[in-house]
Design a protein around this motif. Structure first.
Motif, short mmCIF file in Angstrom:
data_model
loop_
_atom_site.label_atom_id
_atom_site.label_comp_id
_atom_site.label_asym_id
_atom_site.label_seq_id
_atom_site.Cartn_x
_atom_site.Cartn_y
_atom_site.Cartn_z
N HIS A 187 0.81 -1.29 0.04
CA HIS A 187 0.06 0.09 -0.08
C HIS A 187 0.83 1.40 -0.08
N GLY A 188 2.13 1.35 -0.28
CA GLY A 188 2.83 2.44 -0.53
C GLY A 188 3.52 3.07 0.66
N ILE B 10 -2.85 3.62 5.52
CA ILE B 10 -3.88 3.71 4.43
C ILE B 10 -3.90 2.92 3.30
N THR B 11 -4.73 2.64 2.62
CA THR B 11 -4.83 1.78 1.51
C THR B 11 -4.12 2.49 0.15
N ALA C 241 3.61 -8.30 3.81
CA ALA C 241 4.75 -7.70 4.46
C ALA C 241 5.46 -8.87 5.42
N CYS C 242 4.95 -9.94 5.84
CA CYS C 242 5.55 -10.84 6.57
C CYS C 242 6.84 -11.51 5.70
N PRO C 243 7.71 -11.73 6.32
CA PRO C 243 8.84 -12.58 5.82
C PRO C 243 8.40 -14.04 5.70
N ASN C 244 7.62 -14.51 6.36
CA ASN C 244 7.37 -15.82 6.44
C ASN C 244 5.85 -16.25 5.50
N GLY C 245 5.33 -14.92 5.01
CA GLY C 245 3.98 -15.06 4.44
C GLY C 245 3.01 -15.63 5.21
N CYS D 143 3.49 -7.25 9.84
CA CYS D 143 2.11 -7.11 9.41
C CYS D 143 1.46 -6.01 10.27
N GLU D 144 1.70 -5.85 11.45
CA GLU D 144 1.08 -4.59 12.28
C GLU D 144 1.47 -3.23 11.76
N VAL D 145 2.80 -3.19 11.21
CA VAL D 145 3.05 -1.90 10.97
C VAL D 145 2.46 -1.72 9.41
N GLU D 146 2.32 -2.59 8.53
CA GLU D 146 1.79 -2.34 7.15
C GLU D 146 0.39 -2.47 7.00
N CYS D 147 -0.36 -2.99 8.21
CA CYS D 147 -1.81 -2.90 8.04
C CYS D 147 -2.62 -1.78 7.91
#
Ligand code: SF4
Ligand code: FES
Length: 251
Positions: free
Chosen positions: A75-76, A81-82, A168-172, A220-224
């Protein structure tokens, strides 16, 4: 603004993809990111080229479909934000912008930037609902819910299923998405009868879909875009463990 766009092109899940480079001029800083892709596509159609396929629906940050990496970030460049709410003033004149689809084995590319996120639907179908008979609609005040639980449920329900947490997660891992869907029901009285069986079924489906494990990386939390917190994952893990203990006791 003048921009160089490097966008991922891929015919389907079977074919090999590659980056394609396009030049854009006269982009207004007030355009949204998706409007900039619209301009790119009009330019490509006028030149007789196949336009870039990308998912979008509401363009208001509600539906979660406008999922893509922008310069390596889901999401940039901004948090919370999306893609559809991102504006071109967030980029510099003359900048090169790299656009890619989500990279996850559980989200196969359908075309260009569009991925198949039906694995999320199957996780929800495994238990993300209430099927107990609740009778007729009750008076609003007859089922008291304390403010803290109501707020936590409401915050978890903000998840729009965009998949940025997985991307975002390195483990997917899809733990944040699954935990949000579990938490919104676990915090309400209506969600209690099926609470533990729900957590178990949804986690098992998540594992079946090929998502990776959580190693508390926290990306995940940072990019959500909806700021779902890691606390939901803690609740999900507790409910999953409780489901296993109940099963052992009964079994
Ligand atoms: S938890 Fe956040 S990042 Fe993951 S699907 Fe829901 S809204 Fe998107
Ligand atoms: S298009 Fe619906 S959230 Fe972006």
């Amino acid at each position: 603004m003048q921009l160089t766009i490097k966008v991922w092109r891929q015919k389907n899940n079977k074919s090999k993809g590659k980056f394609e480079t396009h030049q854009l001029s006269n982009i207004s800083p007030d355009m949204s990111f998706l409007e900039m892709i619209d301009v790119l596509n009009i330019q490509m159609i006028e030149a007789g080229q196949d336009p870039v396929a990308f998912d979008h629906d509401c363009r208001e940050g509600i539906c979660g479909t406008c999922s893509m990496y922008i310069n390596g970030r889901p999401h940039g460049p901004h948090s919370g934000i999306t893609t559809c709410l991102l504006h071109m003033r967030s980029f510099k004149d003359g900048e090169t912008i790299v656009i890619e689809p989500w990279r996850s084995a559980a989200f196969p590319v359908l075309k260009d930037l569009v991925v198949d996120r039906s694995s999320f639907d199957r996780i929800v179908a495994a238990g993300g609902f209430i099927s107990v008979n609740t009778g007729n609609a009750q008076d609003a005040n007859s089922l008291p819910i304390n403010k803290e639980d109501a707020d936590a449920s409401f915050a978890a329900a903000a998840c729009i299923g965009c998949g940025a947490c997985v991307a975002a997660c390195p483990n997917g891992s899809a733990m944040l998405f699954t935990a949000a869907k579990i938490t919104k029901l676990a915090k309400l009285p209506q969600g209690q009868p099926e609470r533990y069986i729900r957590a178990k079924s949804m986690v098992q489906q998540m594992d079946k879909e090929g998502f990776g494990a959580c190693s508390n990386h926290g990306a995940c939390e940072v990019e959500c875009p909806k700021e779902i917190t890691l606390e939901t994952i803690a609740l999900m893990n507790r409910d999953y463990l409780t489901a296993s203990l109940i099963e052992n006791k009964e079994g």
